[in-house]
Design a protein around this motif. Structure first.
Motif, PDB file in Angstrom:
ATOM      1  N   PHE A  37       0.850  -1.178   0.000  1.00 37.52           N
ATOM      2  CA  PHE A  37       0.000   0.000   0.000  1.00 37.52           C
ATOM      3  C   PHE A  37       0.892   1.236   0.000  1.00 37.52           C
ATOM      4  N   ARG A  45      -4.851   5.869   2.214  1.00 36.29           N
ATOM      5  CA  ARG A  45      -3.963   4.761   1.895  1.00 36.29           C
ATOM      6  C   ARG A  45      -4.604   3.916   0.785  1.00 36.29           C
ATOM      7  N   GLU A  46      -3.806   3.597  -0.235  1.00 33.78           N
ATOM      8  CA  GLU A  46      -4.332   2.843  -1.359  1.00 33.78           C
ATOM      9  C   GLU A  46      -3.512   1.583  -1.612  1.00 33.78           C
ATOM     10  N   LEU A  47      -4.195   0.555  -2.102  1.00 33.95           N
ATOM     11  CA  LEU A  47      -3.526  -0.684  -2.470  1.00 33.95           C
ATOM     12  C   LEU A  47      -2.822  -0.492  -3.812  1.00 33.95           C
ATOM     13  N   ILE A 108      -8.911  -2.904   2.041  1.00 35.63           N
ATOM     14  CA  ILE A 108      -7.850  -2.646   3.026  1.00 35.63           C
ATOM     15  C   ILE A 108      -8.172  -3.288   4.372  1.00 35.63           C
TER      16      ILE A 108
END
Length: 124
Positions: A37, A45-47, A108
Motif C-alpha cells: 500500500f 492509503r491505497e492498495l 484494506i
C-alpha cells in the motif's frame, strides 16, 4: 505472529527504480496473501499491488501496471516490490501488509498485519 519490516525506500529521480523488501521476522508470511500500500500526504492509503500466498496470482492498481512488479520468496519470508520508471506522483510512504487469507483482496480492511512503512520520494 507476523512481524513485518519494510526496507528499500529512498530518494530517486523520475525514471529511476527502487526495490522495496518486506521481511517477516515471525516467519509466517508465506501462509498469507500480501499487499503493498502507499499513502501520500493528505490522501487515503491505497492498495498498489497484491500477491497470493503461493505467488501465482497478482493484482496491480491501474496507475502502476507495467511499471511495478510484486513478488515473494517464501523460503526467505520476504515480499518484494520492484518499482521501475518512477514518477513524482509515486511519492508516498509505502507499507506492506498481510491478509488474513491466502487469496488477494482489494479491501484494506482484510489486511491485519502492517509494517512501519518506508518513504519513497521521486524528484522531477
Amino acid at each position: 505472529q507476523v512481524q513485518l519490516v519494510e526496507s528499500g525506500g529512498g530518494l530517486v529521480q523520475a525514471g529511476g527504480s527502487l526495490r522495496l523488501s518486506c521481511a517477516d521476522s515471525g516467519r509466517t508470511v508465506s501462509r498469507y496473501a500480501a499487499g503493498w500500500f502507499r499513502q501520500a500526504p493528505g490522501k487515503e492509503r491505497e492498495l498498489v499491488a497484491a500477491i497470493t500466498a503461493s505467488g501465482f496470482s497478482t493484482y496491480y492498481t491501474d496507475s502502476v501496471k507495467g511499471r511495478f512488479t510484486i513478488s515473494r520468496d517464501n523460503a526467505k519470508n520476504t515480499v518484494y516490490l520492484q518499482m521501475n520508471n518512477l514518477k513524482p506522483e509515486d511519492t508516498a510512504v509505502y507499507y506492506c501488509a498481510t491478509d488474513t487469507t491466502r487469496l488477494i483482496r482489494t479491501d484494506i480492511h482484510g489486511y491485519d498485519h502492517w509494517g512501519q512503512g518506508t518513504q519513497v520520494t521521486v524528484s522531477s
